[in-house]
Design an enzyme around this catalytic site. Structure first.
Site, mmCIF file in Angstrom:
data_model
loop_
_atom_site.group_PDB
_atom_site.id
_atom_site.type_symbol
_atom_site.label_atom_id
_atom_site.label_comp_id
_atom_site.label_asym_id
_atom_site.label_seq_id
_atom_site.Cartn_x
_atom_site.Cartn_y
_atom_site.Cartn_z
ATOM 1 N N ALA A 62 0.802 -1.224 0.000
ATOM 2 C CA ALA A 62 0.000 0.000 0.000
ATOM 3 C C ALA A 62 0.836 1.276 0.000
ATOM 4 C CB ALA A 62 -0.934 -0.009 1.201
ATOM 5 N N ASN B 193 1.717 -4.158 7.306
ATOM 6 C CA ASN B 193 2.644 -5.003 6.561
ATOM 7 C C ASN B 193 3.624 -4.167 5.751
ATOM 8 O OD1 ASN B 193 2.246 -7.962 6.899
ATOM 9 N ND2 ASN B 193 0.130 -7.448 6.415
ATOM 10 N N HIS C 179 -0.298 6.697 4.261
ATOM 11 C CA HIS C 179 1.057 6.241 4.591
ATOM 12 C C HIS C 179 2.059 7.291 4.112
ATOM 13 C CE1 HIS C 179 -0.354 2.244 5.637
ATOM 14 N NE2 HIS C 179 -0.962 2.141 4.470
#
Length: 271
Positions: free
Chosen positions: A124, A192, A222
């Protein structure tokens, strides 16, 4: 044609199946495996052209060239060593399992011993290519800040153990700050990306992670900052959560499909 077995029939596993089923990826979808047989059978029945069988993991390993793990960190620990010993290549989505140094060394050793490949999609985030390049010269620091709506962090071990009532949060709240080695255990279904960044960069102990619950958000955010001898770069991604699983970003599934295409493509672009 490459024969593929998928372990884990949730959102990401389903997206990979549909990419193969729709002709986007030229491979044979040979078999599915999931802790819930009904879930695997339901996914298989939803496909239009592919007719994968449901198999127990031992049978699946014997029949495929590539296993795609999209289940859980526990699945990585149990399945991947078996697959490598059988000569299968493996794509790992639950990368957080590799924060376990002993497991990491075991998997890397088995891959080398049996001449197999381990693939880790970018997930991601963006910037893994730059991180790989920067590591050739030397990296001094890597920080990851992950902000998610509270619903996307529900059930995380860290949240449960500390009795955090996410549904009552009214403002942005820092839940965790520490090394990636601890972050992936505290939030195994949420960060992750921290593991992937650690593998590409300066390791699990030196990579710093901050996890923030933000009730004002509708996307998973993120942000990565990398500094080293090359200079400095930063990336920011605002991901839409999976409509089926708010803990998973849609981009993570797209990354897995893209990695599969890259495996099959004789032309390789990027680091």
């Amino acid at each position: 044609m490459l024969k593929i077995g998928i372990v884990g029939c949730g959102f990401i596993g389903g997206q990979i199946c549909r990419a193969i089923d729709g002709g986007e990826v030229s491979a044979e979808l040979y078999a599915l495996c999931d802790s819930s047989e009904s879930k695997a059978l339901e996914l298989a029945a939803s496909l239009k052209t592919c007719k994968p069988s449901y198999m127990k993991i031992e049978e699946l390993i014997r029949g495929v060239d590539l296993i795609i793990e999209s289940a859980s960190q526990n699945a990585v620990r149990f399945i991947v060593p078996q697959a490598l010993k059988a000569g299968c290549d493996v794509m790992i989505l639950s990368v957080g399992a590799l924060a376990d140094e002993e497991l990491r060394d075991t998997l890397f050793g088995l891959a080398k011993e049996h001449n197999c490949k381990l693939y880790f999609p970018s997930g991601a985030v963006v910037g893994i290519d730059g991180l790989n390049s920067a590591s050739a010269a030397g990296i001094s620091s890597v920080t990851l800040s992950t902000r998610k709506p509270p619903a996307g962090l529900m059930g995380a071990p860290y949240v449960v153990e500390h009795g955090i009532e996410l549904e009552k949060l009214e403002k942005k709240t820092v839940l965790f700050e520490g090394p990636a080695s601890e972050a992936v255990k505290a939030f195994p279904a949420n960060v992750n990306v921290a593991a992937t960044i650690s593998l590409a960069g300066i390791g699990f102990e030196r990579t710093r992670v901050k996890v923030i619950a933000d009730p004002s958000l509708f996307r998973n955010v993120h942000e990565i900052i990398v500094e080293g001898e090359f200079g400095k770069f930063s990336t920011r991604v605002e991901n839409l959560p999976s409509p089926e699983n708010p803990k998973t970003s849609y981009l993570a599934a797209l990354s897995a499909v893209s990695t599969l295409k890259k495996i099959l493509n004789p032309v390789q672009i990027g680091t």
